[in-house]
Design a protein around this motif. Structure first.
Motif, mmCIF file in Angstrom:
data_model
loop_
_atom_site.group_PDB
_atom_site.id
_atom_site.type_symbol
_atom_site.label_atom_id
_atom_site.label_comp_id
_atom_site.label_asym_id
_atom_site.label_seq_id
_atom_site.Cartn_x
_atom_site.Cartn_y
_atom_site.Cartn_z
ATOM 1 N N SER A 162 -25.236 5.987 16.505
ATOM 2 C CA SER A 162 -25.437 4.547 16.675
ATOM 3 C C SER A 162 -24.175 3.758 16.358
ATOM 4 N N PHE A 163 -24.055 2.589 16.976
ATOM 5 C CA PHE A 163 -22.874 1.750 16.816
ATOM 6 C C PHE A 163 -23.280 0.292 16.629
ATOM 7 N N ILE A 164 -22.376 -0.473 15.993
ATOM 8 C CA ILE A 164 -22.622 -1.895 15.734
ATOM 9 C C ILE A 164 -22.532 -2.699 17.019
ATOM 10 N N GLN A 165 -21.606 -2.324 17.920
ATOM 11 C CA GLN A 165 -21.430 -3.119 19.138
ATOM 12 C C GLN A 165 -21.391 -2.227 20.377
ATOM 13 N N ALA A 166 -21.715 -2.838 21.509
ATOM 14 C CA ALA A 166 -21.823 -2.108 22.777
ATOM 15 C C ALA A 166 -20.480 -1.541 23.213
ATOM 16 N N SER A 167 -19.378 -2.256 22.913
ATOM 17 C CA SER A 167 -18.059 -1.783 23.333
ATOM 18 C C SER A 167 -17.706 -0.460 22.649
ATOM 19 N N CYS A 168 -18.107 -0.314 21.363
ATOM 20 C CA CYS A 168 -17.863 0.948 20.656
ATOM 21 C C CYS A 168 -18.683 2.079 21.272
ATOM 22 N N LEU A 169 -19.933 1.774 21.652
ATOM 23 C CA LEU A 169 -20.771 2.772 22.319
ATOM 24 C C LEU A 169 -20.161 3.180 23.644
ATOM 25 N N LYS A 170 -19.641 2.190 24.380
ATOM 26 C CA LYS A 170 -19.044 2.462 25.690
ATOM 27 C C LYS A 170 -17.871 3.437 25.564
ATOM 28 N N VAL A 171 -17.013 3.194 24.561
ATOM 29 C CA VAL A 171 -15.874 4.097 24.323
ATOM 30 C C VAL A 171 -16.369 5.473 23.908
ATOM 31 N N HIS A 172 -17.402 5.507 23.039
ATOM 32 C CA HIS A 172 -17.945 6.785 22.570
ATOM 33 C C HIS A 172 -18.503 7.618 23.719
ATOM 34 N N LEU A 173 -19.183 6.981 24.671
ATOM 35 C CA LEU A 173 -19.781 7.707 25.794
ATOM 36 C C LEU A 173 -18.738 8.478 26.592
ATOM 37 N N ARG A 174 -17.504 7.973 26.569
ATOM 38 C CA ARG A 174 -16.431 8.666 27.308
ATOM 39 C C ARG A 174 -16.073 10.014 26.680
ATOM 40 N N THR A 175 -16.409 10.207 25.397
ATOM 41 C CA THR A 175 -16.177 11.522 24.783
ATOM 42 C C THR A 175 -17.123 12.559 25.374
ATOM 43 N N HIS A 176 -18.292 12.109 25.894
ATOM 44 C CA HIS A 176 -19.226 13.032 26.559
ATOM 45 C C HIS A 176 -18.853 13.241 28.028
ATOM 46 N N THR A 177 -18.471 12.148 28.707
ATOM 47 C CA THR A 177 -18.178 12.247 30.146
ATOM 48 C C THR A 177 -16.759 12.725 30.429
ATOM 49 N N GLY A 178 -15.864 12.576 29.414
ATOM 50 C CA GLY A 178 -14.462 12.945 29.635
ATOM 51 C C GLY A 178 -13.685 11.895 30.397
ATOM 52 N N GLU A 179 -14.318 10.747 30.668
ATOM 53 C CA GLU A 179 -13.664 9.679 31.426
ATOM 54 C C GLU A 179 -12.528 9.058 30.626
ATOM 55 N N LYS A 180 -11.388 8.902 31.257
ATOM 56 C CA LYS A 180 -10.220 8.242 30.658
ATOM 57 C C LYS A 180 -9.741 7.179 31.637
ATOM 58 N N THR A 181 -10.198 5.949 31.389
ATOM 59 C CA THR A 181 -10.047 4.859 32.349
ATOM 60 C C THR A 181 -8.678 4.200 32.313
ATOM 61 N N TYR A 182 -7.988 4.305 31.205
ATOM 62 C CA TYR A 182 -6.745 3.562 31.017
ATOM 63 C C TYR A 182 -5.543 4.501 31.146
ATOM 64 N N HIS A 183 -4.644 4.171 32.101
ATOM 65 C CA HIS A 183 -3.520 5.048 32.435
ATOM 66 C C HIS A 183 -2.195 4.380 32.096
ATOM 67 N N CYS A 184 -1.293 5.166 31.530
ATOM 68 C CA CYS A 184 0.050 4.678 31.215
ATOM 69 C C CYS A 184 0.884 4.680 32.499
ATOM 70 N N ALA A 185 1.509 3.539 32.818
ATOM 71 C CA ALA A 185 2.305 3.425 34.048
ATOM 72 C C ALA A 185 3.607 4.206 33.960
ATOM 73 N N ASP A 186 4.058 4.523 32.722
ATOM 74 C CA ASP A 186 5.339 5.226 32.558
ATOM 75 C C ASP A 186 5.203 6.736 32.693
ATOM 76 N N CYS A 187 4.178 7.304 32.023
ATOM 77 C CA CYS A 187 4.064 8.774 32.034
ATOM 78 C C CYS A 187 2.753 9.273 32.632
ATOM 79 N N ARG A 188 1.878 8.340 33.063
ATOM 80 C CA ARG A 188 0.594 8.650 33.699
ATOM 81 C C ARG A 188 -0.415 9.310 32.750
#
Length: 640
Positions: free
Chosen positions: A155-181
């Motif tokens: 459980s989490f205090i806010q939805a944004s923390c839950l959203k980030v946590h769910l990516r540990t299950h899906t493996g999704e990495k939405t944010y990409h570095c423009a310099d090294c990808r």
């Protein structure tokens, strides 16, 4: 031309273009919310706000981005999102020039300059610049965590923390570095990473030590190191902590709670970080290398210049220079530089072994001892030599091995001058001079100079052979013997003589071979003064004086001075000749006999007489020949 705002609020003076906007605005003063949701009962000032809210129940997102396909519940949200593609930040701060994609973000930012915090907590008085900041803060008092993960239940205090946590299950990495990808699961992680490219320091700095932090909350926690403030106290033992999270973990030592479970073996842990480390024992994954920026490094100001990633690391290290050992055992008086070392030491007095292997049940005083032991089951050797690739289960073994490449031998024997790579090797060597054998077998009384030799010997009584070859199934009492045996299958001979190039499967065999070139015979018989190349040869020789023949044949009763002689003898009963010549097919009872035979094909005569230069196929033939020069006749007839 700008449209005039003719309609003004008589309470706050705010003006609007139309009377309908003024009517809606007045409801903020009266609290009138005429539009209610029939599913959850929540009320809104306008029908359009209710329409947007109802989409949270239906999941409808009618506004889609044409570039990435992401959908939104409102057109304004889509408009703001598009700025992430265009980079457009139209809302700028007039004081510092920082730009934002939303006007609301700008308004909140400006409160940093004005210091305005309109929203206060009625329990602790803490103030916030945003209402949602206050709402989230109140949950720290109530303990409410309304956002739960459907996969693991966390459980989490806010939805944004839950959203980030769910990516540990899906493996999704939405944010990409423009310099090294490189990809990240959260925007904050991406921003931290980008500073490794720009060299930019984090925005929050400590005024006392200059250390920088990414988040203001991290700075607040850090400042407590300087003030000594520990606001969070344990109600059971009174111990205090700088952070609520540290107190939460500490309380588990009282309750015994271990909320993090390994899905592979079911083992439980107090911390999630401990679980992650444990899971690597199953996956074989090595800990990720984290490149730390210079402001996060701390280095020793003494002559060694060693660097550390934490202030606690340098504090402990500096005690090696000062000799400070503040933690003393009340029973025996031994002192230690760390409290954890003292805790482990005390278990030697109590006999407590809290850490048990779930495979064999063996118990250990420390968790590190258990970790090292578990590698004997998994075969994990995480420490690799960058020169030859050889792997080791512990870093200290690697450090000793690397001295083979550097040639460093820091420890020398005071009696014979021989040098060693470690103090333990020197200690074992000194027993050759003193004759000390401190490890005795409780069954037969035989003594040994090293503890692991005793362990291997005891298995001759129990018959235990825990190490098996994966290719032929042969079992061994010691892991080192298995390693040597496996080289028979692979043909590996990693040790080579730098004088003649001959290669060997075992380092000790190379050492013995090199004495052929040097003529060194370091082992002397105390009775007749005869010298030998190896200690084992000396032991066999000494049995000639005492008449000891400990190895007996169970078929004919004949006794032998060594086990290998007995094995060779038993083949005369069984007729077994396991060693065959690949050129003529002739078979032999011993590998030495095969080696000597093969020289009849190659013509090699490697044993040379130092007096006349004559060459021989085997060492035994050379020994017999030498007696023609010395006149020695070692065998006498007992009938004359």
């Amino acid at each position: 031309q700008e449209t005039p705002k003719s309609y003004s609020c008589d309470q706050c003076g705010k003006s609007y273009v139309t009377s309908s906007y003024l009517t809606l605005h007045k409801r903020t003063h009266t609290g009138d919310k005429s539009y209610s949701c029939d599913q959850c009962g929540r009320s809104y000032v306008t029908s359009s706000s209710l329409t947007v809210h109802q989409r949270t129940h239906t999941g409808e997102k009618p506004f889609s981005c044409t570039q990435c396909g992401k959908s939104f519940t409102t057109s304004s949200s889509l408009k703001v999102h598009k700025r992430t593609h265009t980079g457009d930040k139209p809302c700028s701060c007039t004081q510092c020039g920082k730009s934002f994609t939303r006007s609301s973000s700008l308004v909140m930012h400006q409160r940093i300059h004005t210091g305005e915090k309109l929203y206060s907590c009625n329990q602790c008085g803490k103030s916030f610049t945003q209402p949602n900041g206050l709402i989230l803060h109140k949950r720290t008092h109530t303990g409410e965590k309304p956002c739960s993960c459907t996969q693991c239940g966390k459980s989490f205090i806010q939805a944004s923390c839950l959203k980030v946590h769910l990516r540990t299950h899906t493996g999704e990495k939405t944010y990409h570095c423009a310099d090294c990808r490189k990809s990240f699961i959260s925007l904050s992680n991406l921003k931290s990473h980008q500073r490794t490219h720009t060299g930019e320091k984090p925005p929050y700095s400590c005024t006392q030590c200059g250390k920088h932090f990414i988040q203001s909350s991290s700075l607040i926690v850090h400042q407590r190191i300087h003030t000594g403030e520990k606001s969070y106290s344990c109600t059971q033992c009174g111990k205090s902590f700088t952070q609520a999270s540290c107190l939460k973990v500490h309380l588990r030592t009282h309750t015994g709670e271990k909320p993090y479970h390994c899905s592979d073996c079911g083992k439980s842990f107090v911390r999630s970080s401990d679980l992650k480390s444990h899971q690597r024992t199953h996956t074989g994954e090595k800990p990720p290398y984290k490149k730390l920026n210079y402001w996060k490094r701390t280095h020793c100001y003494s002559d060694c210049g060693k660097r550390f990633t934490s202030s606690s690391g340098i504090t402990i290290h500096q005690r090696t220079h000062t000799g400070d050992k503040s933690f003393s055992c009340t029973q025996c008086g031994v002192s230690f530089s760390q409290s954890s070392y003292l805790t482990t030491h005390r278990r030697e007095h109590t006999g407590e072994k809290s850490y048990s292997c779930n495979q064999c049940g063996k118990s250990f005083v420390s968790s590190s001892g258990l970790t090292m032991h578990q590698r004997t089951h998994t075969g994990d050797k995480p420490c690799s030599c960058d020169q030859c690739g050889k792997s080791f289960s512990q870093s200290r073994y690697l450090a000793l091995h690397q001295r083979i490449h550097t040639g460093e031998k820091s420890y020398s024997c005071g009696q014979c001058g021989k040098r060693f790579v470690s103090s333990s090797h020197l200690t074992v060597h000194k027993r050759i001079h003193t004759g000390e054998k401190p490890y005795s077998c409780g069954q037969c009384g035989k003594s040994f100079g090293q503890s692991h030799h005793l362990v291997s010997h005891q298995r001759t009584h129990t018959g235990e052979k825990p190490y098996s070859c994966g290719q032929c199934g042969k079992r061994f009492a010691a892991s080192s013997t298995l390693t040597q045996h496996q080289r028979i299958h692979t043909g590996e001979k990693p040790y080579s003589c730098n004088q003649c190039g001959k290669r060997f499967a075992i380092s000790s065999t190379l050492t013995q071979h090199q004495r052929i070139h040097t003529g060194e015979k370091p082992y002397s018989c105390g009775q007749c003064g005869k010298n030998f190349v190896t200690s084992r040869t000396l032991t066999r020789h000494q049995r000639i004086h005492i008449g000891e023949k400990p190895y007996s044949c169970d078929q004919c009763g004949k006794s032998f001075t060594t086990s290998c002689y007995l094995t060779s003898h038993q083949r005369t009963h069984t007729g077994e000749k396991p060693y065959s010549c690949n050129q003529c097919g002739k078979s032999f009872t011993t590998s030495g006999s095969l080696t000597s035979h093969q020289r009849t094909h190659t013509g090699e005569k490697r044993y040379i007489c130092g007096q006349c230069g004559k060459s021989f196929v085997s060492y035994s033939c050379l020994t017999v020949h030498k007696r023609t020069h010395t006149g020695e006749k070692s065998y006498s007839c007992d009938q004359r």
